[in-house]
Design a protein around this motif. Structure first.
Motif, PDB file in Angstrom:
ATOM      1  N   LEU A  19       5.075  -0.176   1.140  1.00  0.00           N
ATOM      2  CA  LEU A  19       6.228  -0.893   1.697  1.00  0.00           C
ATOM      3  C   LEU A  19       7.213   0.073   2.351  1.00  0.00           C
ATOM      4  O   LEU A  19       7.672  -0.154   3.479  1.00  0.00           O
ATOM      5  CB  LEU A  19       6.918  -1.695   0.590  1.00  0.00           C
ATOM      6  CG  LEU A  19       8.287  -2.316   0.912  1.00  0.00           C
ATOM      7  CD1 LEU A  19       8.231  -3.170   2.167  1.00  0.00           C
ATOM      8  CD2 LEU A  19       8.786  -3.133  -0.269  1.00  0.00           C
ATOM      9  N   SER A  88       7.896  -6.140  -3.765  1.00  0.00           N
ATOM     10  CA  SER A  88       7.276  -4.827  -3.568  1.00  0.00           C
ATOM     11  C   SER A  88       5.878  -4.916  -2.951  1.00  0.00           C
ATOM     12  O   SER A  88       5.359  -3.913  -2.457  1.00  0.00           O
ATOM     13  CB  SER A  88       7.192  -4.075  -4.892  1.00  0.00           C
ATOM     14  OG  SER A  88       6.390  -4.770  -5.830  1.00  0.00           O
ATOM     15  N   CYS A  90       4.962  -6.416  -0.236  1.00  0.00           N
ATOM     16  CA  CYS A  90       5.075  -6.827   1.170  1.00  0.00           C
ATOM     17  C   CYS A  90       4.928  -5.626   2.095  1.00  0.00           C
ATOM     18  O   CYS A  90       5.298  -4.501   1.748  1.00  0.00           O
ATOM     19  CB  CYS A  90       6.433  -7.495   1.430  1.00  0.00           C
ATOM     20  SG  CYS A  90       6.633  -9.123   0.690  1.00  0.00           S
ATOM     21  N   LEU A  91       4.425  -5.889   3.283  1.00  0.00           N
ATOM     22  CA  LEU A  91       4.426  -4.932   4.385  1.00  0.00           C
ATOM     23  C   LEU A  91       5.309  -5.517   5.471  1.00  0.00           C
ATOM     24  O   LEU A  91       5.220  -6.708   5.781  1.00  0.00           O
ATOM     25  CB  LEU A  91       3.006  -4.711   4.909  1.00  0.00           C
ATOM     26  CG  LEU A  91       1.968  -4.214   3.887  1.00  0.00           C
ATOM     27  CD1 LEU A  91       0.588  -4.127   4.540  1.00  0.00           C
ATOM     28  CD2 LEU A  91       2.370  -2.879   3.300  1.00  0.00           C
TER      29      LEU A  91
END
Length: 321
Positions: A19, A88, A90-91
């Motif tokens: 991330l 946490s 996620c991109l």
């Protein structure tokens, strides 16, 4: 406009590394990052520290309280005009903050949510899970779709609030079990303007196995009853759909075992739904494998949620425990 990005973290050092890397690619640079470790055993302090020369970043460690209160911890220490919350796992696309900034300057929202999607790097199971959580044939498009059913409530894997919202609401009053929806309802009740920013997409990994996914959606089903206990009017007819689907599966199984004439009708209806899932997922993901896995993911999403919903509906509403 200066953003404070709040990221609660619990035993996921690899995820926070991925991330944070995506945040180094942002085209809009007026932001800080606050990573709040919520009592993790497998901490990420060294990983966060490795980004200190690439990002305006702060790391905090606190006792475990759950994601809602951990976000509050971050809000209280944030410097921004606007607070952005990510999970946490996620991109973040490189134009995310640029998109949000431009939209907010034009539309002046007090709180917003954005949609989620599947990144090209995701595994087939992750793509199938992402499909099941966003499909009109499972969730009805309520998770970040422009044509969602009912009032839009931002989800805390991808949402933002103004500093004024934080100061007037005091943040989350629930730390788990539907904390994001409760918070959204309370924000709206105070007269703040909430909206969807369609272009503010994140790539949300969610879970990496169907077993983990089942546990997550079962928890979501229970959370809907917890929200009802705080806001009875927020329990809508659409929220009963997964429970009805689960009961339909159970009755269909019994009818087939008894060789009842109605079993053929149940099988036909279920078969049509399976075909809808397969071909719609195929059109969205352009992968036969993902489309096939989407059938299993959709069954798990609806049945897992439905069982959690039924469990707490019976316990907390019928039995009043």
């Amino acid at each position: 406009m200066f953003f404070s990005i709040i990221i609660p973290l619990y035993n996921r050092p690899q995820e926070i590394d991925e991330l944070l890397y995506t945040l180094t690619k942002q085209t809009y640079l007026q932001f800080e990052v606050l990573v709040i470790e919520d009592g993790s055993v497998n901490g990420a302090k060294d990983i966060v520290k490795s980004y200190s020369e690439k990002l305006d970043i702060s790391y905090y460690f606190k006792d475990n309280e759950g994601q809602g209160f951990t976000r509050n911890y971050g809000f209280a220490r944030a410097k921004g005009d606007y607070f952005v919350v990510f999970d946490s796992d996620c991109l973040i696309p490189e134009d995310y903050l640029e998109t949000v900034k431009d939209f907010l300057l034009e539309h002046q929202l007090d709180a917003y949510g954005g949609p989620d999607g599947a990144h090209s790097s995701f595994t087939p199971i992750q793509k199938a899970i992402s499909y099941s959580m966003t499909s009109p044939f499972t969730t009805g498009g309520i998770r970040g779709n422009k044509k969602h059913i009912g009032q839009f409530h931002p989800r805390s894997f991808n949402m933002g609030i103004s500093r004024e919202v934080w100061e007037r609401t005091g943040g989350y009053i629930l730390t788990r079990l539907g904390e994001d929806i409760e918070f959204s309802i309370r924000i709206q009740s105070l007269g703040f303007k909430i909206g969807l920013i369609p272009g503010a997409i994140v790539y949300h990994k969610r879970r990496t196995s169907f077993k983990q996914f089942y546990k997550q959606v079962h928890f979501f089903g229970r959370a809907r009853i917890n929200i009802y206990k705080h806001f009875p009017s927020e329990l809508k007819l659409v929220h009963f759909f997964p429970a009805c689907f689960t009961i339909f599966l159970f009755l269909g199984l019994i009818l087939n075992l008894l060789k009842h004439p109605l079993a053929a009708f149940c099988n036909t209806m279920l078969g049509l739904w399976v075909l809808l899932i397969f071909f719609h997922s195929l059109a969205v993901n352009r992968s036969v494998k993902v489309a096939f896995l989407s059938i299993f993911a959709s069954f798990i999403q609806l049945a897992g949620y439905g069982l959690g919903f039924i469990q707490d509906f019976w316990k907390r509403i019928i039995l009043r425990k």
